[in-house]
Design a protein around this motif. Structure first.
Motif, PDB file in Angstrom:
ATOM      1  N   ASP A 180      30.067  43.158 -15.364  1.00  0.00           N
ATOM      2  CA  ASP A 180      30.323  41.897 -16.050  1.00  0.00           C
ATOM      3  C   ASP A 180      30.305  42.088 -17.565  1.00  0.00           C
ATOM      4  O   ASP A 180      31.170  41.556 -18.285  1.00  0.00           O
ATOM      5  N   PHE A 181      29.353  42.855 -18.052  1.00  0.00           N
ATOM      6  CA  PHE A 181      29.210  43.084 -19.496  1.00  0.00           C
ATOM      7  C   PHE A 181      30.436  43.811 -20.051  1.00  0.00           C
ATOM      8  O   PHE A 181      31.013  43.400 -21.076  1.00  0.00           O
ATOM      9  N   THR A 253      25.774  37.696 -20.070  1.00  0.00           N
ATOM     10  CA  THR A 253      25.775  38.341 -18.750  1.00  0.00           C
ATOM     11  C   THR A 253      24.432  38.158 -18.062  1.00  0.00           C
ATOM     12  O   THR A 253      24.359  37.815 -16.870  1.00  0.00           O
TER      13      THR A 253
END
Length: 287
Positions: A180-181, A253
């Protein structure tokens, strides 16, 4: 009576022959395998998979377990993966432990050993490592070839109480956070420039290195083998604003995955220690 004596004499000869010639042959086989293992470790010191290739069977479905990543399937994938893993290192010194053992059953054998090593980085740093190794061999023609290999390292001493790694949810949770990051970084117009020209294979490697680094830094059973943060970010021109933007994405995140405040603070504290090595420019950056 003479026949009985002849039979007893023949049986005695067979017994003597078995003990005199059978055992040394087995001993020679074990000695050959031990020598082959030592030659294998010595060959890997060159950091060149092509030189190590003659020790390995080339079946496409063979499994080779490494320190990182978790598994390679087939020698082709193994050789290519190890070459990338060693890209940042100039040399390697490996020492096989005195506990090296070899056991043979027909055309199959297995060898076990502990080992110590020292990796020397191209940027001048070095790192000491130790671990354990198991090899499964098959006699093919005149040569013993590895059909399975398992290289691993012991876990670090457990911290008092639960580690941050455990409290964050373990490896799968850290991998999800990393995905996600990195996705947020790629979607940021001001930060995506740092990934320009980076191919899919390189992005996968970067992703794996980030997961390994987070895992190790939080007390997990991983080992980061990438370059130092200073060497990895040198020349990229990362500014204070770039750093702040990346941290904001990381916070977003962590919030997305509902990481508790205590653990969130610990993650950010660990990341802040890398700031001095990552910021390489005094400019205002992309934002």
């Amino acid at each position: 009576m003479k026949n009985r004596l002849a039979i007893l004499f023949a049986a005695s000869l067979l017994t003597v022959s078995s003990s005199a010639f059978g055992a040394p042959k087995a001993a020679r086989s074990s000695a050959d395998l031990i020598l082959r293992v030592r030659n294998l470790f010595e060959t890997w010191q060159a950091l060149d998979p092509e030189k190590a290739a003659p020790f390995y069977a080339k079946d496409a479905d063979l499994a080779f377990f490494d320190i990182a990543p978790l598994k390679y399937t087939g020698w082709t994938e193994y050789g290519e993966g190890v070459k990338k893993a060693f890209a940042d290192f100039a040399s390697l010194k490996l020492t096989v432990g005195n506990d090296l053992r070899a056991t043979q059953r027909g055309n199959v054998a297995w060898t076990t050993a502990t080992w110590q090593g020292q990796l020397f980085r191209k940027d001048g740093g070095n790192m000491a490592v130790e671990g354990r190794w198991t090899g499964v061999w098959e006699k093919r023609g005149k040569e013993w070839l590895l059909v399975h290999e398992h290289m691993s390292m012991p876990l670090p001493p457990p911290p008092a109480g639960q580690s941050l790694y455990t409290r964050l949810g373990g490896y799968d949770a850290l991998a999800a956070v990393t995905d996600d990051f990195i996705g947020r970084l790629l979607g940021d117009k001001g930060l995506s420039r740092f990934f320009m020209g980076v191919g899919n294979d390189s992005r996968k490697r970067i992703r794996q290195l980030v997961v390994d680094q987070l895992c190790e830094a939080t007390g997990g059973p991983c080992f980061y083998i990438g370059r130092t943060m200073k060497a990895a970010h040198q020349g990229l021109g990362i500014t204070e604003n770039d750093w702040k933007a990346a941290v904001d994405h990381l916070v977003a995140t962590l919030e997305k995955f509902k990481v508790p405040q205590k653990e969130k603070d610990e993650v950010l504290a660990a990341i802040s220690g890398l700031k001095a090595d990552i910021i390489t420019s005094a400019g205002s950056g992309g934002k």
